[in-house]
Structures are given as structure tokens and as C-alpha cells.
Enzyme design. Structure first.
Site, PDB file in Angstrom:
ATOM      1  N   GLN A 628       8.679 -14.044   2.095  1.00 33.12           N
ATOM      2  CA  GLN A 628       9.278 -13.048   1.206  1.00 33.12           C
ATOM      3  C   GLN A 628      10.171 -13.690   0.159  1.00 33.12           C
ATOM      4  O   GLN A 628      10.262 -13.219  -0.973  1.00 33.12           O
ATOM      5  CB  GLN A 628      10.093 -12.032   2.015  1.00 33.12           C
ATOM      6  CG  GLN A 628       9.247 -11.060   2.817  1.00 33.12           C
ATOM      7  CD  GLN A 628       8.263 -10.302   1.953  1.00 33.12           C
ATOM      8  OE1 GLN A 628       8.641  -9.594   1.045  1.00 33.12           O
ATOM      9  NE2 GLN A 628       6.976 -10.467   2.228  1.00 33.12           N
ATOM     10  N   GLU A 697      12.206  -3.237   4.258  1.00 30.37           N
ATOM     11  CA  GLU A 697      10.816  -3.014   3.865  1.00 30.37           C
ATOM     12  C   GLU A 697       9.882  -3.568   4.941  1.00 30.37           C
ATOM     13  O   GLU A 697       8.963  -2.895   5.401  1.00 30.37           O
ATOM     14  CB  GLU A 697      10.547  -3.696   2.528  1.00 30.37           C
ATOM     15  CG  GLU A 697       9.094  -3.589   2.078  1.00 30.37           C
ATOM     16  CD  GLU A 697       8.786  -4.463   0.864  1.00 30.37           C
ATOM     17  OE1 GLU A 697       7.751  -4.225   0.227  1.00 30.37           O
ATOM     18  OE2 GLU A 697       9.570  -5.385   0.566  1.00 30.37           O
ATOM     19  N   HIS A 698      10.089  -4.820   5.329  1.00 34.46           N
ATOM     20  CA  HIS A 698       9.305  -5.463   6.387  1.00 34.46           C
ATOM     21  C   HIS A 698      10.236  -5.818   7.542  1.00 34.46           C
ATOM     22  O   HIS A 698      11.277  -6.452   7.329  1.00 34.46           O
ATOM     23  CB  HIS A 698       8.649  -6.751   5.888  1.00 34.46           C
ATOM     24  CG  HIS A 698       7.765  -6.568   4.691  1.00 34.46           C
ATOM     25  ND1 HIS A 698       8.203  -6.815   3.398  1.00 34.46           N
ATOM     26  CD2 HIS A 698       6.476  -6.168   4.581  1.00 34.46           C
ATOM     27  CE1 HIS A 698       7.217  -6.582   2.556  1.00 34.46           C
ATOM     28  NE2 HIS A 698       6.164  -6.182   3.236  1.00 34.46           N
ATOM     29  N   ASP A 731      -0.049  -7.728   4.189  1.00 38.23           N
ATOM     30  CA  ASP A 731      -0.289  -7.687   2.745  1.00 38.23           C
ATOM     31  C   ASP A 731      -1.770  -7.618   2.426  1.00 38.23           C
ATOM     32  O   ASP A 731      -2.175  -7.007   1.434  1.00 38.23           O
ATOM     33  CB  ASP A 731       0.297  -8.939   2.069  1.00 38.23           C
ATOM     34  CG  ASP A 731       1.808  -8.892   1.986  1.00 38.23           C
ATOM     35  OD1 ASP A 731       2.400  -7.891   2.414  1.00 38.23           O
ATOM     36  OD2 ASP A 731       2.400  -9.864   1.486  1.00 38.23           O
TER      37      ASP A 731
END
Length: 805
Positions: A628, A697-698, A731
Site C-alpha cells: 500500500q 480500507e484494507h 486487487d
């Protein structure tokens, strides 16, 4: 007036800086490059540094409040271009080092104190003093480097006129100037600048040369009062198109500019913009409109590209990864340059040395602009070192220094191997104490994200033109922003040509595998809910059975889909990520009832939160954090360590650093990790409380019992369970969606899923008996809200039933 100032005026700021001041901000003053500071003992280095953005930096100081000559010397040594001292102390500053850099101050309209080095006159009041004689004296004596400073409440427009007639530099207070066009209490900065430029064009635009940080010209554009105001206010490359109004460089192409400095040329008829360019300036495949870079500037760009994407095993990659080799090459080439005899040999060896020296600089994240800045800073120093050769180098050349022989030094301690980086260079995450609620809250704070007035001002006319002009407007903006001038239609309709899906077999296989996983994942959701273009995009559109592909991006594509055009079908929902302009356009159309369109969610920087226990593999943890961090310097990367030993935490830190320096995007990673944190906690309950409050988010669970912990997750975009589930599979191929809520929106939004594309319609069907059962309750509640028509809609029916019973 002989001066090298960017403009014939200086902006006066407090010695403490502009953090809480009214009027101009520190960023706005820094773009002008010319602060005037009344120095005192409270002068802060941070304030000075905050005002410097480019190498065209011209700080001037009134040092009358400083107590000693040494303090003045320190200011000059740090780069002050000119200091003003009380006229009575001016004689103390004789010597070559002070020529043109020290000038006297007087508080009356008296030119007798003027020197070849200039003069500052303070307390000028054009409303009280008779200035006509003073102006005539200035014109007659042609005083060089005359500076005028007004009284606090002077009429600035009148004062500026006097300064211009005297050919003097006007010193203007920052708190009385603004870039806010709605602030009528202050003087508009763009009006001030325009008062000094000269344009021979009927439209009043002024030619603007755009240069990079090294001073290399990238191209030419035009500027207006409005565009220069917006450019300074937003610190971005904003120009005036002769046909379409304001033009923000990189609006949709992504080739953006950060505005570092502006200035006028010697004739005041051309502006210079100094920018930090992302991508290229020219619409052709070259760096600038005057062609590609050459020499040292070209070398810098090549090395920066190689640092990001040099093939593994290449010589350049070796130089970036092997500090011993690079160090040896620099010393080797330096010696060969010293031994060169002919001019050709000197040029050849100097080029080699520059190549390896610049490789060292780029490896350390140092730019050519940084080197130029360092050279400039050295040239401004007034305290000079003797400059003798040092130690073994002097001994090797047989040089004996005059300095007294020092006492015998202790036995040297072995230096660390060059391959080991200094601690300050390590890419490491900051530790945060979870028991310090203030520190933890500050560390978890996201960067400010908002659609600014400027962005909305830019997208509004685009959306309006597309709404009313349809295909023609979409094509016009696509030609302008994306340089796709050959397009004659803004859509590509199915069935899609096979030649546009010409892909390698392995790419087709990868897409097919991912497509099938996504299909299965969302099919399962369906069952539960019921109880420009690249060949990859065309192929995926073909696989999903898309009706058409919009051959446009940016705000114009959002508007086209929201309102529909002759070729682009109107849609009901717009989902998917984009830059700040796309996000602003999505928010705009979703709030326009005429568009009748919804969007997925607001957006912010990418983020990941990893929770790991003592048995987690440090290499896996680091790889997930870095996956990230490489998205961008504003990415949010957080590690929560559950009962980890210091040894385990150090092992994770080492893996983060070692993996990061091997990445092509190490500079981006370094920027992201710089504001990333590690939070050691005692147990999983404490970890989950922090995680759910943050709403990442993750969320990645590197835990022995990861499956059991999932039920404790209340706020997250997507969860990745166990050591064999890296975020990157989400992803691309796991089947879950990649469009997830960021910036804490996981508390209110889900990631994009099948429900994002489905709407639910409820229905009611009552029998007469059913209405009897609920009618009394409905009428009572309607009466409470004083909605008589609501009550009567039931009572009339009940009365009808009673009459016909």
C-alpha cells in the site's frame, strides 16, 4: 533601480512566520520568493524554511532589533540577500563581503543617507507627507536600490504608485494583501502584480515562460490576473487559455505542476513560472515544447527513471543497490580526473565523475535543484573556511598545512560498511504508545481531503458544457486534456473489434482466471441477496457484455454518463476510483437532481491496517505494508502488533527497510512510511478497538486464529484473513471488489459489491380486513403529525366498508 528581485516589491512578514497570520499565507509568499522580515531574537529557522520553495529565494531583513554584528553576519551567512541596518551603524559594515548586501535605514524622506548599496526609508505616508518634491529628488538623483516601507495604515494603491514613480522597491505588509477575491478589506495580490507588468496584447494577457527547478525552459503559456491569482492561491500551474479561459495544467492528463516560484523579467513584459513538473509539459512525446533535455538535466531524468525501473542485474541497478561499488567508482573517477592532461581528457573524465556523483545524489533522493541550491547557499556565505586539503588527501599530495599539529588521536574505530545506511536514512515506521490517547489520535488522523473551491470552479464549466453540448463538448475536452485528437466519437460500441483485443495469451489467461473468480464471488452474493483505451479494457468489456466504452476520462466523462449525450448512454450509477477532479465531479452530479445518478462513495488516499501476533512472519507483514505504501506518499500504513517482543518488532522494521530499498518506487515508499506508525498492544481486544475506530480500507489479519477474529470486525472495507491472503490478491484475482471505502468511510459504506448495482422496490397489498387491522393505528399517527389528508385516506375507506357491510 538595479535589482534581481522577482518583482519590484517585497512582502513583509513577522519574524515568527505566517502560521496564524491573516492575509497572505506562507505558501503564497513563498511562491513570490521575496519575503522582508523584521529580524529579532525570536526569528525561527522553521519560519524561514517555510517561505523557501525555489532557488529564486530573496529574503531581506531589517536587523535594527538585533543586538550584535555577529547576529547580522549569521543572517548573511545563511543566505540573506540584503540586510538593512540603522544609518548610524552602517560604517561598521565595510569590506568586500558586505558589498551590495548591507544598506542603511532612515525613518524620514531624506536621500542624503543613500549609498551605492541602497537605502531603506520607513514610515512613508502618502496621505500626510508632501511626496512630490521627494519623487522629483529621486528622479534627479537616480538613487539605486531604493526601498520604501509605508506606515501601517497607508493607502496601498497610492503608496505603490509613489514607489513606482521613484523606481523604488515597495515593501508591503502580508496582512493587508490577499488572494481571496471576496475579501474587499485587503489589496488583491493579482492586482498588485498586474500593476507592474506590461502587456501589448488587446486581451491584456502576458507571455509566461515555464521552467523546471533546474531552470530549463519547458514551454510557454499565457497568464491573466485571474489565472495568476489562482496559481498562487493553489500553488499549481494555472494559465489563461486564449480560447477556453482558465487552464490548469494536468487537469486530466495527470501531468501536473506544483508552482514553486514566479517573477517578472527585466522589461516587466514576460513572466517566469518555476514549477515542479510531474510527467511532461509538452503534448508531444518529449520533455518540453523546445525539445528533450540535454546534458546534466537529461542525465538526472535518466537516472531517476532507472532508479524506479532499472532491469534487475543491470549496471545502473547495481550502482543503486551496491554502495561500495558506487563509492569506489566515485573515488576512481575523481583520481582519473585529477590525472587527466589534455582538455579532451579533462572533459571526458569530468563527465564520468559527474555521472557517478549524480547517481549518488539520485540514490539519496537529492535532485539537481537541491545541488544548485547548495551551490547558491555557499556563494552567499560571508564566513569562509581556510579551505586546506584534509588529512590523508593532503599527505598524499605532499601538502603541509600551517595549522598546529594536533594531539595524537585515539585509535580509529572501524567505520560501518558503506552498504549500511545511517539511521536517518532507514525506512522505518514510528512507534506510537496506544495508552497516550492524544498521541494515538494525532497519529491516526488522516490528511485533509476536500473538494476545494478551485476544483469545483474548474469542473463546473466542464460539466455544464457537456450537459448542454453533448458529444461535441466531450470530444473537445478529450482532445484538449488527453491529446486524443483523432477521436471522432466519444464511445466505442459493442461488438468490439477483435484487433482491439490483441493480447498476449498469458494476459488473456490472467484476466479469464480473475474474471471467473469475480463472477463466482458476485454470483454467491446474488443468491444471498435473493433469499482510450487498452486491449485489456476492451477484452474485459467484451467479457462482461458491456454496451459501450466511453473514450474519455476526467470530469467530462463523469458528466457525459450522468446526463447522457448523442453517443454516450445516460447511466443511473457511476462507480470507481479517480483523481480529485473525478471525485469532485462525481460528488457534483450525485447532488444534482437533474442528473438523477448515484455514486459509490467518497474517496481518499489508499490505506492498510495490519494486525499481527508473535507467530506472524516479518517478511509477509512488511510486504503487505509496502504494497500500500507504494501507491503514493499520502498512503496510510499502520501496523498493530499484538503482544510482540522487541526482537519481533525490530525484525519487522528490518524487513520493511530491506524490502523498501529494493523497490523501484522507493522514494514514494519512503514518503509514505515517514508518516506511518506501529502500535504495540497487549491483546486482540485492544487491537480490534483501534482498528474499528480507524475503519481501514484494507484490514489484514496476520493471526493464528484469524478466522475467529473476523467476527470482531465491525468497520473495514475488505478483510484479508491469514498469512496466505495478501491484499494484492483482492486487487486482482480473489473475486472481491477493489473499490473500497477509504478515509474512515468504512463506518458508513461498504465496498462496491453486487448490491451497489441493484436497487430494491418494496410493495404493499392489503385486503379490506388488513386495512381494518391497521387502520386505527395509521389514523392515530397521522393525527399526531397533523396530516389530515393522510388520516382521511384511511377513514374514507373504513367508512365505505361500514356503509356497505
Amino acid at each position: 533601480m538595479e535589482t534581481t528581485l522577482p518583482f519590484p516589491f517585497l512582502i513583509s512578514v513577522p519574524s515568527s512566520g505566517l502560521a496564524n497570520a491573516e492575509g497572505l499565507t506562507a505558501g503564497e509568499v513563498s511562491v513570490l520568493g521575496s519575503p522582508f522580515i523584521e529580524a529579532d531574537a525570536g526569528l525561527k529557522d522553521e519560519a524561514w524554511k517555510a517561505l523557501r520553495r525555489s532557488n529564486d529565494f530573496h529574503p531581506h531583513f531589517d536587523v535594527s532589533k538585533l543586538g550584535s554584528k555577529d547576529e547580522v553576519l549569521d543572517l548573511l551567512d545563511r543566505g540573506a540577500r540584503k540586510v538593512f541596518v540603522p544609518a548610524g551603524q552602517f560604517a561598521d559594515y565595510e569590506g568586500e563581503e558586505f558589498v551590495s548586501r548591507v544598506a542603511p535605514i532612515v525613518a524620514t524622506l531624506d536621500l542624503s543617507a543613500a549609498t551605492a548599496q541602497g537605502l531603506l526609508i520607513t514610515n512613508v505616508d502618502p496621505q500626510v507627507q508632501d511626496l512630490e518634491k521627494f519623487v522629483a529628488d529621486c528622479e534627479a538623483k537616480k538613487v539605486q536600490d531604493l526601498f520604501l516601507k509605508p506606515v501601517e495604515e497607508a493607502d496601498l494603491e497610492q503608496f505603490i504608485g509613489i514607489a513606482q514613480r521613484c523606481k523604488a522597491v515597495a515593501i508591503l505588509p502580508s496582512n493587508r494583501i490577499t488572494t481571496d477575491k471576496n475579501d474587499s478589506s485587503r489589496f488583491l495580490l493579482s492586482k498588485l502584480i498586474a500593476a507592474y507588468w506590461k502587456s501589448d496584447r488587446p486581451d491584456g494577457l502576458i507571455a509566461t515562460v515555464v521552467c523546471d527547478e533546474a531552470g530549463v525552459a519547458l514551454g510557454m503559456a499565457y497568464t491573466s490576473e485571474e489565472s495568476i491569482n489562482e496559481g498562487i492561491r493553489t500553488q499549481a500551474g494555472v494559465y489563461q487559455s486564449r480560447k477556453r479561459g482558465l487552464w490548469v495544467k494536468g487537469l486530466t492528463s495527470g501531468d501536473t505542476q506544483e508552482l514553486l516560484g514566479i517573477g517578472l523579467d527585466c522589461d516587466n513584459d514576460t513572466l517566469k513560472f518555476t514549477v515542479r513538473q510531474t510527467g511532461r509539459f509538452c503534448h508531444l512525446p518529449q520533455a518540453g515544447c523546445f525539445g528533450n533535455l540535454s546534458g546534466v538535466s537529461k542525465l538526472e531524468k535518466v537516472l531517476q527513471q532507472r532508479k524506479e525501473s532499472a532491469p534487475v542485474g543491470s549496471y545502473t541497478a547495481r550502482l543503486f543497490s551496491d554502495e561500495k561499488l558506487l563509492r569506489a567508482k566515485i573515488m576512481e573517477e575523481a583520481e582519473e580526473l585529477c590525472d587527466a592532461k589534455t582538455s579532451q581528457e579533462v572533459a571526458f573524465e569530468a563527465a564520468d565523475l559527474i555521472y557517478f556523483a549524480l547517481t549518488r545524489a539520485v540514490s539519496a533522493g537529492v535532485s539537481l535543484s537541491d545541488i544548485n541550491r547548495s551551490l547558491d547557499e555557499k556563494s552567499w556565505k560571508v564566513k569562509r573556511r581556510k579551505g586546506d586539503a584534509k588529512g590523508k588527501w593532503a599527505k598524499k599530495e605532499g601538502i603541509k598545512n600551517d595549522a598546529p599539529t594536533p594531539a595524537p588521536a585515539p585509535a580509529p574505530v572501524a567505520a560501518p560498511a558503506p552498504v549500511e545506511e545511517a539511521k536517518s536514512d532507514r525506512i522505518v515506521m514510528k512507534r506510537v504508545d496506544p495508552n497516550d490517547s492524544s498521541e494515538l489520535s494525532q497519529a491516526l488522523k488522516r490528511p485533509s481531503q476536500k473538494s476545494t473551491e478551485t476544483i469545483m470552479k474548474i469542473i463546473n464549466p466542464i460539466i455544464e458544457e457537456v450537459r448542454t453540448g453533448g458529444d461535441k463538448a466531450v470530444l473537445s475536452y478529450t482532445h484538449k486534456f488527453e491529446k486524443a485528437t483523432s477521436l471522432t466519437s466519444p464511445v466505442l460500441r459493442a461488438p468490439f473489434p477483435k484487433e482491439l483485443m490483441d493480447l498476449p495469451a498469458e494476459t488473456i489467461e490472467a484476466i479469464d482466471i480473475s474474471f471467473e473468480n469475480i463472477r463466482k464471488f458476485h454470483s454467491a452474493q446474488k443468491k444471498r441477496s435473493l433469499s482510450g483505451i487498452t486491449p485489456e479494457i476492451v477484452y474485459v468489456a467484451h467479457k462482461v457484455g458491456a454496451e459501450s466504452i466511453v473514450l474519455a476520462g476526467g470530469a467530462q466523462a463523469v458528466a457525459a454518463m450522468a446526463y447522457g449525450t448523442e453517443s454516450v448512454s445516460k447511466v443511473d450509477k457511476i462507480l470507481g476510483p479517480g483523481n480529485q477532479f473525478v471525485t469532485a465531479a462525481k460528488m457534483f452530479v450525485s447532488n444534482d437532481t437533474n442528473a438523477g445518478v448515484s455514486i459509490d462513495m467518497p474517496a481518499g488516499p489508499s490505506e492498510v491496517l495490519v494486525i499481527a501476533d508473535q507467530n506472524a512472519e516479518p517478511a509477509f507483514i512488511a510486504s503487505d505494508l509496502l504494497s500500500q505504501a507504494e501507491h503514493g506518499v499520502d498512503s496510510q500504513v499502520i501496523l498493530i502488533g499484538v503482544d510482540l517482543t522487541e526482537e519481533k518488532l525490530r525484525a519487522i522494521d528490518d524487513e520493511v527497510h530491506n524490502q523498501a530499498v529494493a523497490l523501484p518506487r522507493v522514494d514514494i515508499v519512503r514518503g509514505a512510511i515517514a508518516h506511518s506508525i506501529t502500535i504495540p498492544v497487549k491483546d486482540i481486544e485492544e487491537a480490534m478497538k483501534i482498528s474499528n475506530d480507524y475503519a481501514p480500507e484494507h484490514l489484514i489479519l496476520h493471526l493464528d486464529n484469524a478466522e475467529a477474529v473476523v467476527e470482531k470486525v465491525t468497520n473495514a472495507g475488505s478483510v484479508f484473513i491469514g498469512q496466505w491472503t495478501p491484499e494484492s490478491v483482492g486487487d486482482y484475482s480473489a473475486g472481491v471488489n477493489h473499490s473500497l471505502p477509504t478515509y474512515g468511510y468504512a463506518k458508513q459504506y461498504s465496498g462496491v459489491n453486487l448490491a451497489s448495482f441493484v436497487k430494491h422496490i418494496t410493495s404493499s397489498n392489503l385486503t379490506a380486513e388488513g386495512l381494518k387491522n391497521v387502520g386505527t393505528a395509521v389514523m392515530r399517527l397521522a393525527a399526531v403529525e397533523e396530516l389530515e389528508a393522510h388520516r382521511r385516506a384511511v377513514s374514507i375507506r373504513l367508512e365505505h366498508m361500514a356503509r356497505n357491510a
